[in-house]
Design an enzyme around this catalytic site. Structure first.
Site, PDB file in Angstrom:
ATOM      1  N   LYS A  39       0.833  -1.218   0.000  1.00 39.71           N
ATOM      2  CA  LYS A  39       0.000   0.000   0.000  1.00 39.71           C
ATOM      3  C   LYS A  39       0.855   1.250   0.000  1.00 39.71           C
ATOM      4  O   LYS A  39       0.656   2.157  -0.797  1.00 39.71           O
ATOM      5  CB  LYS A  39      -0.860   0.033   1.273  1.00 39.71           C
ATOM      6  CG  LYS A  39      -2.144  -0.723   1.139  1.00 39.71           C
ATOM      7  CD  LYS A  39      -3.113  -0.308   2.231  1.00 39.71           C
ATOM      8  CE  LYS A  39      -2.854  -1.006   3.530  1.00 39.71           C
ATOM      9  NZ  LYS A  39      -3.072  -2.439   3.485  1.00 39.71           N
ATOM     10  N   THR A  40       1.809   1.256   0.930  1.00 41.27           N
ATOM     11  CA  THR A  40       2.635   2.455   1.075  1.00 41.27           C
ATOM     12  C   THR A  40       3.436   2.696  -0.200  1.00 41.27           C
ATOM     13  O   THR A  40       3.552   3.834  -0.664  1.00 41.27           O
ATOM     14  CB  THR A  40       3.596   2.277   2.269  1.00 41.27           C
ATOM     15  OG1 THR A  40       2.879   1.603   3.301  1.00 41.27           O
ATOM     16  CG2 THR A  40       4.094   3.584   2.784  1.00 41.27           C
ATOM     17  N   ASP A 246      -4.238   7.463   3.014  1.00 37.03           N
ATOM     18  CA  ASP A 246      -3.854   6.109   3.388  1.00 37.03           C
ATOM     19  C   ASP A 246      -4.832   5.618   4.461  1.00 37.03           C
ATOM     20  O   ASP A 246      -5.482   6.437   5.112  1.00 37.03           O
ATOM     21  CB  ASP A 246      -2.424   6.172   3.972  1.00 37.03           C
ATOM     22  CG  ASP A 246      -1.743   4.829   3.949  1.00 37.03           C
ATOM     23  OD1 ASP A 246      -2.361   3.867   3.470  1.00 37.03           O
ATOM     24  OD2 ASP A 246      -0.587   4.744   4.408  1.00 37.03           O
ATOM     25  N   GLU A 247      -4.913   4.339   4.684  1.00 35.32           N
ATOM     26  CA  GLU A 247      -5.736   3.756   5.760  1.00 35.32           C
ATOM     27  C   GLU A 247      -7.170   4.291   5.731  1.00 35.32           C
ATOM     28  O   GLU A 247      -7.722   4.685   6.745  1.00 35.32           O
ATOM     29  CB  GLU A 247      -5.111   4.072   7.141  1.00 35.32           C
ATOM     30  CG  GLU A 247      -3.640   3.763   7.271  1.00 35.32           C
ATOM     31  CD  GLU A 247      -3.354   2.302   7.573  1.00 35.32           C
ATOM     32  OE1 GLU A 247      -4.291   1.489   7.566  1.00 35.32           O
ATOM     33  OE2 GLU A 247      -2.161   1.998   7.773  1.00 35.32           O
ATOM     34  N   GLN A 277      -8.610  -4.718   7.682  1.00 35.20           N
ATOM     35  CA  GLN A 277      -7.756  -4.162   8.740  1.00 35.20           C
ATOM     36  C   GLN A 277      -8.400  -2.975   9.446  1.00 35.20           C
ATOM     37  O   GLN A 277      -7.720  -2.124  10.010  1.00 35.20           O
ATOM     38  CB  GLN A 277      -6.398  -3.748   8.171  1.00 35.20           C
ATOM     39  CG  GLN A 277      -5.578  -4.925   7.667  1.00 35.20           C
ATOM     40  CD  GLN A 277      -4.189  -4.504   7.242  1.00 35.20           C
ATOM     41  OE1 GLN A 277      -3.369  -4.099   8.054  1.00 35.20           O
ATOM     42  NE2 GLN A 277      -3.916  -4.573   5.957  1.00 35.20           N
ATOM     43  N   ARG A 614       1.643  -9.161  10.436  1.00 31.13           N
ATOM     44  CA  ARG A 614       2.852  -8.359  10.680  1.00 31.13           C
ATOM     45  C   ARG A 614       4.090  -9.214  10.478  1.00 31.13           C
ATOM     46  O   ARG A 614       5.190  -8.701  10.331  1.00 31.13           O
ATOM     47  CB  ARG A 614       2.891  -7.784  12.116  1.00 31.13           C
ATOM     48  CG  ARG A 614       1.800  -6.806  12.524  1.00 31.13           C
ATOM     49  CD  ARG A 614       1.575  -5.727  11.536  1.00 31.13           C
ATOM     50  NE  ARG A 614       0.538  -6.073  10.607  1.00 31.13           N
ATOM     51  CZ  ARG A 614       0.356  -5.477   9.436  1.00 31.13           C
ATOM     52  NH1 ARG A 614       1.153  -4.529   9.039  1.00 31.13           N
ATOM     53  NH2 ARG A 614      -0.623  -5.834   8.632  1.00 31.13           N
TER      54      ARG A 614
HETATM   55  N1  LIG Z   1       6.187  -4.662  -6.107  1.00 31.48           N
HETATM   56  C1  LIG Z   1       6.865  -5.077  -5.052  1.00 31.48           C
HETATM   57  N2  LIG Z   1       7.948  -5.876  -5.203  1.00 31.48           N
HETATM   58  C2  LIG Z   1       8.643  -6.310  -4.136  1.00 31.48           C
HETATM   59  N3  LIG Z   1       8.359  -6.011  -2.855  1.00 31.48           N
HETATM   60  C3  LIG Z   1       7.300  -5.222  -2.629  1.00 31.48           C
HETATM   61  C4  LIG Z   1       6.490  -4.708  -3.713  1.00 31.48           C
HETATM   62  N4  LIG Z   1       5.516  -3.957  -3.176  1.00 31.48           N
HETATM   63  C5  LIG Z   1       5.687  -3.996  -1.824  1.00 31.48           C
HETATM   64  N5  LIG Z   1       6.748  -4.742  -1.505  1.00 31.48           N
HETATM   65  C6  LIG Z   1       7.234  -5.025  -0.135  1.00 31.48           C
HETATM   66  O1  LIG Z   1       6.183  -5.618   0.597  1.00 31.48           O
HETATM   67  C7  LIG Z   1       6.225  -5.235   1.967  1.00 31.48           C
HETATM   68  C8  LIG Z   1       4.883  -4.689   2.367  1.00 31.48           C
HETATM   69  O2  LIG Z   1       4.677  -3.407   1.766  1.00 31.48           O
HETATM   70  P1  LIG Z   1       3.921  -2.233   2.534  1.00 31.48           P
HETATM   71  O3  LIG Z   1       4.554  -2.039   3.878  1.00 31.48           O
HETATM   72  O4  LIG Z   1       3.816  -1.090   1.612  1.00 31.48           O
HETATM   73  O5  LIG Z   1       2.576  -3.007   2.716  1.00 31.48           O
HETATM   74  P2  LIG Z   1       1.151  -2.545   3.167  1.00 31.48           P
HETATM   75  O6  LIG Z   1       0.242  -2.926   2.080  1.00 31.48           O
HETATM   76  O7  LIG Z   1       1.170  -1.138   3.634  1.00 31.48           O
HETATM   77  O8  LIG Z   1       0.920  -3.563   4.356  1.00 31.48           O
HETATM   78  P3  LIG Z   1      -0.066  -3.507   5.620  1.00 31.48           P
HETATM   79  O9  LIG Z   1      -1.376  -3.051   5.180  1.00 31.48           O
HETATM   80  O10 LIG Z   1      -0.080  -4.934   6.079  1.00 31.48           O
HETATM   81  O11 LIG Z   1       0.613  -2.655   6.622  1.00 31.48           O
HETATM   82  C9  LIG Z   1       7.340  -4.228   2.090  1.00 31.48           C
HETATM   83  O12 LIG Z   1       8.473  -4.881   2.608  1.00 31.48           O
HETATM   84  C10 LIG Z   1       7.565  -3.768   0.656  1.00 31.48           C
HETATM   85  O13 LIG Z   1       8.883  -3.340   0.420  1.00 31.48           O
END
Ligand SMILES: Nc1ncnc2c1ncn2[C@@H]1O[C@H](COP(=O)(O)OP(=O)(O)OP(=O)(O)O)[C@@H](O)[C@H]1O
Length: 682
Positions: A39-40, A246-247, A277, A614
């Site tokens: 997401k981030t 976000d969120e 979530q 997590r």
């Molecule tokens: N396209 C990609 N290729 C490789 N790694 C990725 C890719 N996109 C995200 N990641 C990795 O996946 C992990 C999760 O990404 P991120 O923290 O942005 O997730 P999130 O969707 O915000 O998760 P959550 O909602 O569970 O907090 C991170 O370590 C990030 O670097």
């Protein structure tokens, strides 16, 4: 896709097709993204892509959950697009609302330079208001019999503000609310709500008198003013070409309204969220805004991110199994390309002591195997669980940090130091009176309750600040002398505009005798308190003005130093949202504690899902047979599908042999024997 770009952008290259599709989409976009699906990363790419397509960075507004997330995004964008490319408005809802009010404080009936009161200070003000209105007498059963009437009242006022109800609207809205509840035969504390209205009005009057805003004000007034004053709304909405959030599953009404009012004209809204979530309904968040996004923006596009990059397959399947029991999901099917990894370890301990010791021993053991302290985290449902773990860690000398403990800015010495600074910044404004009351007698200067009454009366008569009133009030000689010395110090430091903020605080702490008072104290906590002041001075070094530092302290979403050093992280499940750790320990999964007796089972299930997701490599869930009574395991333990969990610790021979994430990349080839001989032999 409408990138509007002739050349491909390098930062889009490492995104998946779905992530790239989302980042390149214009107009209303809802990214429904599972845990660990990036997401981030996608949000950051969406901002960078907009800037690369020609949107002026200062005309972008992005709201994130924590200040740290905002900083992380800004840094990543600068890294790919260069220093000048930081988006202008990135921060938390509170932070951005505060900024909007600083530019037009009149929206909240405030003057420039207003103070932001943290939750603790606003509670104290509310308590005084309630006392002056004699609310502690049995005016209203709901309030008078409550264990903590101030807390209950604060919660009601917060609810008013979160629902865009200003004091002047409160009476009417409360009657409407009671009427509707009665018609629908729903229970409502009518007397409690009615009693809250005059308190809210008086509390708000006192806030304005003190030229201060509480947290609720920071969004209430900008959103409400945009709602009722179209010229103001156009002015603000016109500042931004796009709005990103976000969120989104965790927004409450006022946050939703603020975003919608800002994006109503151009519909350039990019929302990222995960209905699985949503864990903040107790704070007024409502999933309904996420669920109805596409109804509200029929021209919008829904994009799902389903590839999880974080966890091994066992962890992901365990989490999927737990969330599958939630019937109201919008639906996503997460998958990973990672290897199966290790199943979830389920540990049963006799009691809390055994659990804390067992986990601490395991952490020590894993560290011995080469796992870094900061690759391990203990995440608990309720704060009270942290104490046992702290003791177990201390006994073993395992370095740890309590994350999200904003308590730093709540510590007495830190608040005292900031109070000195606040008075020095605005010595002649009544807005400093609260800070003045806090420190005028610390260390003692003879200002007991009688002298303070006299000062208050004099200040009211002269319509001046309490500090200024010292000069003319009828005070006993000793107290007057000490008071005038205090005034001199405050004015002298306040006028010294060449000193840094840190130097100003230091001068105030020394000149007032505060530091000397601490040093002379034989209390066990003296060392810690002096260190906290030192830490504050270091933090102050990063700010240009006192006002910036004071705002930062009021709006902090985490304590300082959390990321420093190699330490095991400990925090609540709510705080762990958005974070990831290679090794995760999830204690306290007992039937009576998770979900807690007062908890909403569906929301607690989502929290269990957040907890499991997590983990990157290993997740351990534990429960005690006896905590406050005999306990069965939580139902969420049962919901982890068989095949993805094992009982007890997994030891090396039972574990899947995997190193790192299981997929080592060959970046350099191993040296051949001949090469080794060439370099090392002789
Ligand atoms: N396209 C990609 N290729 C490789 N790694 C990725 C890719 N996109 C995200 N990641 C990795 O996946 C992990 C999760 O990404 P991120 O923290 O942005 O997730 P999130 O969707 O915000 O998760 P959550 O909602 O569970 O907090 C991170 O370590 C990030 O670097």
């Amino acid at each position: 896709m409408q990138t509007g770009l002739a050349t491909p952008l390098p930062f889009l290259a490492d995104l998946t097709v779905a992530q790239r599709d989302a980042a390149c989409q214009d107009g209303p976009v809802l990214v429904l993204a599972g845990a660990g699906t990036g997401k981030t990363k996608t949000l950051t790419a969406a901002i960078a892509r907009r800037i690369a397509s020609g949107v002026t960075p200062s005309r972008i507004l992005a709201v994130t959950f924590t200040n740290k997330a905002a900083r992380g995004m800004t840094e990543r964008i600068a890294a790919v697009l260069g220093e000048g490319a930081q988006p202008g408005w990135v921060g938390t809802f509170h932070g951005l609302g505060a900024r909007q009010l600083r530019i037009e404080p009149e929206a909240a009936h405030l003057r420039p330079g207003f103070d932001i009161m943290d939750a603790d200070d606003s509670r104290r003000l509310l308590k005084r208001v309630m006392k002056s209105m004699q609310i502690d007498a049995a005016i209203d059963e709901g309030i008078a019999t409550s264990r903590d009437p101030v807390k209950l009242m604060a919660k009601r006022i917060e609810t008013f503000k979160d629902n865009l109800i200003a004091p002047e609207d409160a009476a009417l809205r409360v009657e409407g609310l009671i009427g509707a509840a009665t018609r629908e035969r729903r229970p409502i504390d009518a007397a409690g709500f009615r009693a809250a209205v005059p308190v809210y009005i008086e509390y708000q009057r006192r806030l304005r008198e003190a030229n201060a805003a509480d947290f609720g004000d920071l969004l209430l007034w900008p959103a409400r003013t945009m709602q009722i004053d179209e010229a103001y709304r156009l002015r603000w909405a016109g500042r931004f070409d796009c709005v990103l959030a976000d969120e989104y599953q965790d927004v409450c009404y006022v946050q939703y309204a603020w975003l919608r009012l800002l994006s109503a004209d151009h519909h350039q809204i990019f929302a990222v969220g995960d209905d699985d979530q949503a864990i903040y309904s107790w704070r007024g968040s409502d999933l309904v805004y996420l669920r109805r996004f596409l109804k509200e923006y029929p021209d919008g596009k829904l994009i799902r991110l389903e590839e999880n990059f974080r966890s091994t397959a066992h962890i992901l399947d365990a989490a999927n199994g737990v969330i599958a029991h939630d019937a109201e999901r919008m639906g996503k099917t997460l998958f990973t390309r990672k290897p199966a990894g290790d199943p979830i370890e389920i540990l049963r301990f006799a009691d809390a002591g055994a659990e804390a010791n067992g986990i601490a021993d395991e952490i020590q053991r894993r560290h011995g195997e080469g796992i870094g302290w900061d690759d391990m985290a203990i995440l608990y449902r309720s704060n009270f669980l942290s104490r046992g773990f702290e003791e177990a860690m201390m006994r073993r000398r395992i370095p740890y940090v309590l994350v999200g403990d904003v308590g730093f800015y709540q510590r007495a010495e830190v608040k005292d130091a900031l109070a000195f600074l606040r008075i020095a910044t605005t010595p002649d404004d009544v807005q400093s009176d609260e800070a003045f009351r806090r420190v005028i007698n610390t260390p003692p200067r003879g200002f007991g309750p009688k002298a303070l009454d006299e000062l208050e009366a004099e200040a009211a008569f002269r319509q001046s600040s309490m500090l200024r009133a010292i000069e003319t009030a009828d005070l006993p000689a000793r107290c007057r002398g000490a008071g005038l010395k205090f005034v001199d110090l405050i004015r002298h430091v306040g006028q010294d505009t060449r000193s840094s903020v840190a130097d100003q605080i230091s001068a105030l702490l020394d000149g007032s005798g505060y530091r000397a008072m601490l040093r002379a104290s034989r209390a066990e906590t003296t060392e810690d308190r002096l260190e906290n002041l030192q830490e504050l001075l270091e933090i102050a070094g990063g700010f240009h003005t006192a006002r910036e530092l004071l705002d930062h302290a009021a709006l902090a979403t985490s304590g300082p130093g959390e990321d420093r050093g190699e330490r095991v992280k400990m925090m609540t499940l709510h705080k762990a949202k958005g974070l990831e750790f290679p090794h995760v320990f999830l204690p306290g999964w007992e039937a009576g504690a998770f979900p807690p007796p007062y908890g909403d089972v569906a929301e607690e299930r989502r929290l269990a899902y957040v907890a499991l997701t997590r983990g990157m490599r290993r997740v351990t869930v534990s429960h005690c047979e006896y905590r406050r009574g005999y306990e069965a395991p939580s139902l969420y333990v049962d919901d982890i599908p068989h095949g993805h969990k094992v009982s007890g610790w997994l030891r090396a021979n039972a574990r899947v042999k995997s190193m790192g994430s299981g997929q080592a990349k060959t970046i350099v080839s191993w040296p051949t024997d001949a090469e080794l001989v060439g370099r090392m032999g002789g």
